[in-house]
Design a protein around this motif. Structure first.
Motif, PDB file in Angstrom:
ATOM      1  N   MET A 557       0.831  -1.206   0.000  1.00 31.35           N
ATOM      2  CA  MET A 557       0.000   0.000   0.000  1.00 31.35           C
ATOM      3  C   MET A 557       0.868   1.259   0.000  1.00 31.35           C
ATOM      4  O   MET A 557       0.556   2.246  -0.673  1.00 31.35           O
ATOM      5  CB  MET A 557      -0.924  -0.002   1.220  1.00 31.35           C
ATOM      6  N   THR A 561       1.885   4.542  -3.126  1.00 27.76           N
ATOM      7  CA  THR A 561       1.699   5.979  -2.870  1.00 27.76           C
ATOM      8  C   THR A 561       3.001   6.755  -3.053  1.00 27.76           C
ATOM      9  O   THR A 561       2.992   7.991  -3.038  1.00 27.76           O
ATOM     10  CB  THR A 561       1.189   6.250  -1.431  1.00 27.76           C
ATOM     11  N   SER A 576      -3.253   0.738   6.204  1.00 29.61           N
ATOM     12  CA  SER A 576      -3.343   1.941   5.386  1.00 29.61           C
ATOM     13  C   SER A 576      -3.227   3.221   6.204  1.00 29.61           C
ATOM     14  O   SER A 576      -2.869   4.264   5.678  1.00 29.61           O
ATOM     15  CB  SER A 576      -4.674   1.961   4.619  1.00 29.61           C
ATOM     16  N   ASN A 577      -3.530   3.131   7.515  1.00 34.17           N
ATOM     17  CA  ASN A 577      -3.554   4.332   8.350  1.00 34.17           C
ATOM     18  C   ASN A 577      -3.065   3.956   9.747  1.00 34.17           C
ATOM     19  O   ASN A 577      -3.817   3.428  10.562  1.00 34.17           O
ATOM     20  CB  ASN A 577      -4.978   4.897   8.408  1.00 34.17           C
ATOM     21  N   PRO A 611       0.011   5.223   4.433  1.00 31.10           N
ATOM     22  CA  PRO A 611      -0.355   5.362   3.026  1.00 31.10           C
ATOM     23  C   PRO A 611      -1.474   6.378   2.804  1.00 31.10           C
ATOM     24  O   PRO A 611      -1.479   7.092   1.788  1.00 31.10           O
ATOM     25  CB  PRO A 611      -0.794   3.948   2.643  1.00 31.10           C
ATOM     26  N   MET A 612      -2.429   6.491   3.734  1.00 33.17           N
ATOM     27  CA  MET A 612      -3.548   7.408   3.537  1.00 33.17           C
ATOM     28  C   MET A 612      -3.086   8.864   3.480  1.00 33.17           C
ATOM     29  O   MET A 612      -3.742   9.707   2.865  1.00 33.17           O
ATOM     30  CB  MET A 612      -4.576   7.235   4.651  1.00 33.17           C
ATOM     31  N   ILE A 615      -2.403   9.224  -0.216  1.00 36.12           N
ATOM     32  CA  ILE A 615      -3.253   8.388  -1.057  1.00 36.12           C
ATOM     33  C   ILE A 615      -3.550   9.022  -2.421  1.00 36.12           C
ATOM     34  O   ILE A 615      -3.751   8.318  -3.407  1.00 36.12           O
ATOM     35  CB  ILE A 615      -4.575   8.045  -0.314  1.00 36.12           C
ATOM     36  N   VAL A 618      -1.573   7.809  -5.639  1.00 37.17           N
ATOM     37  CA  VAL A 618      -1.649   6.448  -6.174  1.00 37.17           C
ATOM     38  C   VAL A 618      -2.111   6.448  -7.629  1.00 37.17           C
ATOM     39  O   VAL A 618      -3.072   7.137  -7.985  1.00 37.17           O
ATOM     40  CB  VAL A 618      -2.620   5.579  -5.345  1.00 37.17           C
ATOM     41  N   PHE A 641      -8.538   1.617   2.644  1.00 32.24           N
ATOM     42  CA  PHE A 641      -7.697   1.739   1.451  1.00 32.24           C
ATOM     43  C   PHE A 641      -8.526   1.535   0.188  1.00 32.24           C
ATOM     44  O   PHE A 641      -8.451   2.318  -0.767  1.00 32.24           O
ATOM     45  CB  PHE A 641      -6.566   0.714   1.513  1.00 32.24           C
ATOM     46  N   ALA A 644     -10.819   4.509  -0.576  1.00 33.36           N
ATOM     47  CA  ALA A 644     -10.099   5.646  -1.155  1.00 33.36           C
ATOM     48  C   ALA A 644      -9.760   5.401  -2.621  1.00 33.36           C
ATOM     49  O   ALA A 644      -9.883   6.305  -3.462  1.00 33.36           O
ATOM     50  CB  ALA A 644      -8.825   5.908  -0.352  1.00 33.36           C
TER      51      ALA A 644
END
Length: 686
Positions: A557, A561, A576-577, A611-612, A615, A618, A641, A644
């Motif tokens: 993930m 990004t 992801s967060n 990753p968020m 994001i 991506v 994820f 998004a």
């Protein structure tokens, strides 16, 4: 998170291999020398690469036979093992047998179990009586979490029930006086281990959880030797038979291994005595084992992101108490298993930049720099209690394998073993394997490049980078029996298996180099290694994919990004967060060593690696999946994820498998996962 003179085996081999797969996802990784709690691993299991412990047969091969727990008798005349054929879908064996073999190769007995040969009628933790006449083992009662203990003669006769119990049992171990000890959890509500599906979150969340305790079997009943408020992860008998040493922590056993301390326990029970407490959050304990003279306790200490994925330095501390001594300071390698051998020497299995080594560090009174007794590009089974062979015979029995050669049991004196079994002689893996080494940011880094054997020399192949879980783990030379790794190779993909900073194999400074830096230095190492792979083989630099599970799922993930270099991605049980993850998962203690504090103390460092946070950058089509009851990397992380990706209009797919934890077990789910992965990569890389 591998896996008894020292009791650290939760289905030893199986957990070892499976266990580092999922939080330590590697499938090619080594076993943990940690708790015996995980029935089928722990934060690390096999559904992706499914190397040794979970192999899918290719159309031309029969299923690989898997050896999950192997133990030689003290007289060296027999070997008892738990084993079975890999599931066609890529999971661990559905049917498991207890087999007793003579080391002369003349006899081979499959023990008739009282529940027959059905799913979940699983024997585990076989251990020989001191006189080598009988084998004791735990047997799971199908449809429950309960275990019983049975004994059977060396010839497979006279099976007898020794104990019926209403909870989990593992890590059986006979003491010097012939008493049988074990780790037992009374009233367990789930299979122990954070990779297993979590129990429903209902009721009083602050109620005291069931604790795994040291127990001794006396006259058909269990006598508790460790207190009721401590969860014991690994233990060893003291040579005088009057007590034990072990690693333990109070509270939730799934979550608190990362803050465990080393204790001394009296067999009669009572309060435990602390022998050693780690001095920093970056130190986790594993593999406690007592010297034959009863004066010293050796253990492995280092940063370990997963229980039963062990690596670090060797320390010793006096059994009477005192300062701990690091015997392997600045060792450019990782110790993964230790044991005091029959000769009184401290023996260790070591990972050194892709190489496995068996090392003799000398006696407790005369510790040496380390004499290498054996080394090679193989993976040795993590049967810690077998490192120097069972005494007095000094005969080892362990499982070995490599990328191209499936697992077999080997026996013999230390470093002079020979194959006892040849059951996988017809199982092949015709792939080219190369150990790659490169430098990045001043670090020496190692990884593996695996190529289809029949690839045309003029053709440039698509390549998939697979990131192992952990991050404290390492890809090791385990047989590519099937699963998704095998599937991709047979469909013309090359595989790159990097061991970036944070991995085992280069020493503690390397293993801790990603602290407060998740996704930055480790991704740079991977991308530099990818350049080395493209330079070393006919790889198409425009057809690169990435995949991983657990920490590998996070890195997948994260990578999409940070770079558009990958054209397709598959993220399993990802994160992801990190900020929301901290309050959602059931093992948040593992995060303190890596982030330097909780999310409530330093939210910025968590956001920096999420990753968020990035994001909107991506562009890579990504398929993500997770188990609905995953307590290590909860499903909402994958949902967030996927939500998004869909909102941003990036090609994506999300699958949540019902009833699954961090480890994907159901054969139908594994088959579906294999199919979806191949279809996704075929769509975007070819």
């Amino acid at each position: 998170m591998d896996y008894g003179r020292i009791i650290v085996r939760a289905n030893s081999a199986l957990i070892a291999q499976l266990s580092r797969y999922f939080k330590t996802f590697s499938v090619f990784t080594r076993k943990p020398t940690g708790s015996p709690m995980q029935l089928i691993p722990h934060v690390l299991i096999a559904s992706l690469l499914v190397s040794t412990a979970a192999a899918v047969a290719s159309p031309s091969d029969k299923p690989q036979h898997i050896f999950m727990d192997v133990h030689s008798s003290p007289d060296g005349r027999h070997v008892a093992s738990v084993e079975g054929d890999a599931s066609p879908s890529g999971g661990s064996p559905v049917v498991r047998d207890l087999v007793i073999r003579s080391t002369d190769g003349k006899t081979n007995v499959v023990v008739s179990l009282p529940c027959g040969r059905i799913k979940e009628c699983w024997p585990a933790s076989p251990v020989w009586t001191p006189d080598s006449h009988r084998v004791s083992f735990a047997l799971r009662i199908p449809g429950s979490h309960a275990r019983s203990i049975y004994t059977v003669n060396a010839d497979g006769s006279s099976l007898a029930l020794a104990l019926a119990f209403n909870g989990t049992i593992d890590a059986l171990h006979y003491g010097p006086g012939g008493e049988l000890a074990m780790l037992a959890t009374e009233g367990a509500t789930k299979e122990l281990g954070a990779v297993e599906a979590g129990a429903p979150i209902v009721g009083d969340l602050d109620a005291a959880p069931p604790e795994q305790r040291i127990a001794v079997l006396e006259q058909g009943k269990l006598h508790w030797a460790s207190p009721p408020d401590l969860f014991v992860y690994a233990y060893d008998w003291r040579p005088d038979g009057r007590g034990f040493v072990g690693t333990a922590a109070p509270g939730d056993g799934d979550n608190n291994w990362w803050v465990a301390k080393l204790f001394a326990f009296e067999r009669a029970g009572g309060e435990a005595r602390i022998l050693y407490a780690p001095t920093t959050p970056q130190q986790q304990l594993a593999a406690p084992t007592v010297s034959h003279d009863g004066k010293h306790v050796a253990f492995i200490l280092g940063i370990m992101s997963d229980f039963i994925s062990t690596g670090g330095d060797i320390y010793t501390v006096p059994l009477t108490g005192g300062a701990a001594t690091n015997l392997t300071a600045k060792l450019p390698a990782s110790v993964t298993a230790i044991h005091w051998g029959c000769n009184g020497h401290l023996m260790a299995v070591v990972i050194a930049s892709g190489q496995s080594e068996l090392v003799d560090f000398g006696s407790a009174e005369s510790i040496q720099p380390g004499k290498i007794l054996w080394q090679g590009q193989e993976q040795l089974g993590d049967y810690t209690q077998q490192l120097a062979g069972d005494c007095p015979a000094g005969v080892m029995a362990l499982v070995h394998q490599s990328f191209n050669h499936p697992m077999e049991i080997e026996t013999g004196a230390v470093g002079k073993w020979h194959d006892l079994t040849h059951v996988n002689a017809q199982v092949t893996a015709p792939f080219k394997v190369q150990s790659l080494k490169w430098k990045d940011d001043g670090f020496d880094v190692q990884g593996w490049l695996v190529m289809p054997e029949a690839a045309p020399s003029a053709a440039k192949l698509p390549l998939v980078t697979i990131v192992h879980g952990g991050p404290a783990s390492a890809f090791e030379p385990a047989f590519i029996g099937a699963g998704r790794a095998r599937l991709l190779l047979e469909n013309g993909y090359a595989l790159f298996l990097p061991n970036p900073r944070g991995s085992y194999g280069q020493g503690e400074s390397f293993a801790t180099a990603n602290v407060r830096d998740f996704g930055y230095g480790d991704l740079r190492d991977i991308l530099a290694g990818l350049d080395a792979a493209v330079h070393a083989a006919p790889i198409d630099p425009e057809k690169l994919g990435i995949m991983g599970h657990s920490y590998g799922g996070f890195m997948t993930m994260w990578a999409v990004t940070q770079t558009n270099r990958f054209k397709a991605a598959v993220a399993g049980a990802g994160i992801s967060n990190w900020q929301s993850y901290y309050g959602e998962n059931g093992i948040d203690e593992w995060m303190i060593p890596y982030f330097g504090g909780s999310v409530y103390e330093d939210p910025a460092v968590y956001a920096r690696s999420s990753p968020m946070t990035f994001i909107r950058q991506v562009r890579t089509p990504t398929f993500s999946y997770v188990g609905a009851a995953d307590i290590e990397c909860p499903a909402p992380q994958t949902e967030e994820f996927g939500h998004a990706m869909k909102a941003l209009g990036i090609p994506s797919a999300t699958v949540i498998y019902p009833g699954e934890g961090h480890a994907i077990h159901d054969p139908e789910h594994l088959a579906d996962l294999n199919k979806r992965t191949l279809e996704w990569l075929e769509r975007y890389l070819k």
